[in-house]
Design an enzyme around this catalytic site. Structure first.
Site, PDB file in Angstrom:
ATOM      1  CE1 TYR A 281     -33.760  20.115   3.491  1.00  0.00           C
ATOM      2  CE2 TYR A 281     -33.579  21.146   1.330  1.00  0.00           C
ATOM      3  CZ  TYR A 281     -33.016  20.424   2.374  1.00  0.00           C
ATOM      4  OH  TYR A 281     -31.702  20.003   2.286  1.00  0.00           O
TER       5      TYR A 281
ATOM      6  CD  GLU B  36     -30.540  23.360  -3.136  1.00  0.00           C
ATOM      7  OE1 GLU B  36     -30.288  24.539  -2.788  1.00  0.00           O
ATOM      8  OE2 GLU B  36     -31.155  22.563  -2.415  1.00  0.00           O
TER       9      GLU B  36
ATOM     10  CG  ASP C   1     -27.167  26.715   4.609  1.00  0.00           C
ATOM     11  OD1 ASP C   1     -26.741  27.667   5.279  1.00  0.00           O
ATOM     12  OD2 ASP C   1     -27.945  25.847   5.053  1.00  0.00           O
TER      13      ASP C   1
ATOM     14  CD  GLU D  16     -29.749  19.006  -0.388  1.00  0.00           C
ATOM     15  OE1 GLU D  16     -30.388  19.932   0.173  1.00  0.00           O
ATOM     16  OE2 GLU D  16     -28.662  19.168  -0.966  1.00  0.00           O
TER      17      GLU D  16
END
Length: 688
Positions: free
Chosen positions: A537, A484, A229, A573
């Site tokens: 998240y 990731e 991303d 994160e």
């Protein structure tokens, strides 16, 4: 006869304990130190080739024996036909100036990503581009020295020619490469450098991607796709140097440091020398090693006649401390190496043959199943994931932006960041050393999938090159082997076991970690790491809008990682996208109020976890907004930054600043900046 001079050289130097290699007439490097052979752990992947260890690549520094020139500036560039990216190779565009091939010449700054410079469709170009510039080399450089060409980074792969002759090539972006080019240059005359840069990614590159053919209104074109991303910026993104060394020179250095129980600093160093056929008459006699403090005073020194390695003991040492953990963070010494040599004509050595200076921070680093410790003190890491990303320049090195970013890091009270998701510039690593900002140093393996032997080879090579480049930086406190990865998939287990076994053997006194988004029950990577890092998240990608579903979920998951693997845990994160200037009361996703509320609930969870001791860090995603590929979920890029892309604070930056300085005051008794003690009312002010 071609190798006879090498045998003579071996006899000359065999009585010294020395690491030295010579280039043979057919271009090979012959290593004279038998201690370099290593046995690596058994690999689960049969037939995988261990990367050839990187040699050389010391950062170009001027000295009494070395000169450095930058080739930065405006270069010429042409774009290859996307449908025929290797046309320039077949037609040998490198043999003459690019003006002669009949394509449009685009002025292109170096260093910079080329994508956002022009107003046409260069942004999404897939394939190769060609760079060119001319330069002069002084006549004084010819003869009793060697000239080197060094690229700090070209993304993704590159081939370089000097005056139409091949000089060097490299794949894997964000990492340096170099070659000696003395034989290719015209000294005292104009020279031409040509570089082909290819931005295509595949399932075997690090990072991965794929190229497909897509039918458009104007015909079939190649399209690059990838799962990470951030935008796949490309080009000559960091500086290009020319530099000189003597014929026999210091080619590489390795230092490790520690503090003894009696407060004495210790530096263990290792030196590599390199020579050429022309230097056979030059014999190294000794090495003068001097450690100078910030004021230029000699703190320790040693004359080493073995040359190969040695140890300096430093009384009254000034340790390297992270920002806010000490009143004088980031203390660096200057470690100077003077190589003395004698020739057949001049037996007595006078001036040094070569001089190289390396900034060194003296500190100890250790870890166990509870903590990461620096100078014997447990660390609590607080900072960011970041990107090298800015408007127009893309990922191009920009010293103005670099200075601004470190000023903001210190303003907000951060003590660390992760180089997500690739190695950052060498200049940024030097800044981190100087400012006492700790680094989780990450290789370019982001979102890797489709595990196979060739990918593993490239992955190992990327880590080997990263560790070789950054091993002497005191700011580096851990290596991150991936971000990731699809670590829950079949094939991940033996892949990561092999990768980590290899990396641990070259880890140079740092723990291994990774940023994982799999679950504790399915991840095949975490068991091999020293520190478990995870990305999650809450209230953004899951339970969107529900900030009342953060604390319990986060603390429960962190405990699950701990229970399963028994290692220290970091959240690498968390966050949510925020459009600057968008407000909503009550808070609504994408508003600045929502970002503040989301952070606040995470703070509560982190404080609960900190009491469990094994939770050792919190990293916001992201430091600043950054560009991504075009998708319907991104408005001009990823907006999870605490700062905007032009480095102005969102509302949450002020809240985060309060937290980071509060943690520093609690943990390390730092002095809080006066402007944080804003007068609001008598009872509130008295509590601050």
């Amino acid at each position: 006869m071609g190798r006879l001079w090498f045998l003579v050289a071996y006899l000359l130097f065999s009585n010294l304990q020395i690491q030295i290699s010579f280039a043979t007439e057919d271009g090979f490097i012959l290593n004279m130190n038998p201690d370099d052979s290593k046995e690596y752990p058994l690999f689960k992947y049969e037939g995988v080739k261990i990367p050839v260890p990187t040699t050389g690549l010391l950062y170009p520094r001027e000295s009494e024996s070395r000169e450095v020139l930058r080739l930065d500036g405006l270069w010429k560039m042409v774009i290859s036909d996307p449908g025929d990216p290797l046309q320039g190779i077949r037609e040998k565009w490198f043999q003459n100036t690019l003006r002669k091939i009949g394509r449009e010449i685009i002025p292109m700054p170096v260093p910079a990503s080329y994508n956002d410079i022009t107003t046409d469709d260069l942004r999404d170009h897939v394939g190769t581009v060609w760079y060119e510039r001319t330069f002069f080399v002084p006549r004084s450089w010819k003869g009793k020295q060697r000239t080197w060409l060094r690229f700090s980074s070209v993304h993704y792969s590159a081939v370089a020619w000097i005056n139409g002759r091949n000089a060097t090539s490299h794949s894997i972006g964000h990492l340096p490469f170099e070659a000696e080019i003395s034989e290719l240059l015209s000294f005292g005359a104009e020279n031409r450098i040509t570089v082909m840069c290819d931005n295509r990614l595949s399932n075997r590159t690090i990072p991965q991607g794929s190229v497909s053919k897509v039918a458009t209104d104007f015909g079939t074109v190649p399209v690059q796709s990838y799962t990470f991303d951030f935008f796949n910026y490309a080009g000559i993104q960091r500086s290009v140097h020319l530099y000189t060394t003597p014929l026999l020179y210091i080619s590489d250095l390795e230092v490790t440091t520690q503090l003894t129980a009696k407060g004495i600093g210790r530096i263990d160093y290792r030196v590599w020398l390199n020579g050429s056929k022309e230097s056979l008459g030059i014999r190294p006699t000794h090495l003068l090693v001097q450690l100078r403090d910030r004021d230029g005073h000699v703190a320790a020194q040693q004359v080493n006649k073995a040359v190969y390695h040695g140890t300096l003991l430093v009384p009254n040492v000034k340790p390297w401390w992270p920002y806010l953990m000490h009143p004088d963070p980031g203390y660096l010494y200057d470690l100077q190496f003077d190589l003395f040599a004698a020739s057949d004509e001049e037996i007595k050595a006078n001036a040094p043959q070569d001089v190289y200076r390396l900034p060194v921070g003296i500190r100890s680093l250790a870890w166990n199943n509870e903590s990461l410790l620096l100078n014997g003190k447990p660390l609590y890491l607080r900072g960011f994931g970041r990107h090298e990303d800015s408007d127009i320049r893309g990922k191009g090195l920009d010293n103005v932006l670099l200075a601004r970013d470190f000023s903001l890091l210190k303003w907000i009270g951060a003590n660390a960041y992760r180089t997500s998701h690739y190695p950052y510039s060498e200049e940024s690593m030097q800044f981190a050393d100087q400012h006492g900002i700790m680094i989780i140093d990450e290789c370019p393996a982001v979102n890797i999938d489709v595990f196979e032997p060739q990918l593993l080879e490239h992955h190992m090579s990327s880590l080997e090159q990263l560790i070789h480049r950054d091993r002497n930086h005191p700011s580096v406190v851990a290596w991150s082997v991936a971000n990731e990865p699809r670590s829950h998939k079949q094939g991940a287990l033996k892949y990561f076991e092999s990768l980590v076994n290899y990396t641990r053997d070259i880890s140079h006194g740092r723990p291994l970690t990774a940023a994982i988004n799999a679950s504790p029950s399915t991840c095949h990577l975490a068991q091999f790491l020293d520190i478990v890092g995870f990305n999650r998240y809450n209230s953004w990608y899951q339970n969107s809008g529900r900030t009342d579903m953060i604390v319990n979920l986060l603390t429960t998951e962190a405990q699950s990682w701990r229970d399963k693997f028994g290692k220290p845990v970091i959240q690498f994160e968390y966050g949510g996208d925020t459009m600057e200037g968008m407000h909503s009361l009550p808070a609504f996703i994408w508003s600045e109020e929502y970002q503040v509320e989301l952070f606040s609930r995470h703070f509560k969870a982190f404080d609960e976890l900190r009491e469990r001791k094994w939770f050792i860090g919190e990293f916001v995603w992201n430091f600043a907004d950054f560009r991504t590929a075009q998708t319907i979920t991104r408005v001009g890029g990823n907006k999870k930054g605490v700062f905007t892309r032009n480095r102005q604070p969102k509302e949450v930056a002020h809240i985060l600043r309060w937290r980071y300085f509060a943690l520093a005051k609690e943990l390390d008794q730092c002095i809080v900046p006066e402007d944080l003690n804003l007068y609001i009312s008598k009872p509130i002010h008295s509590e601050l």
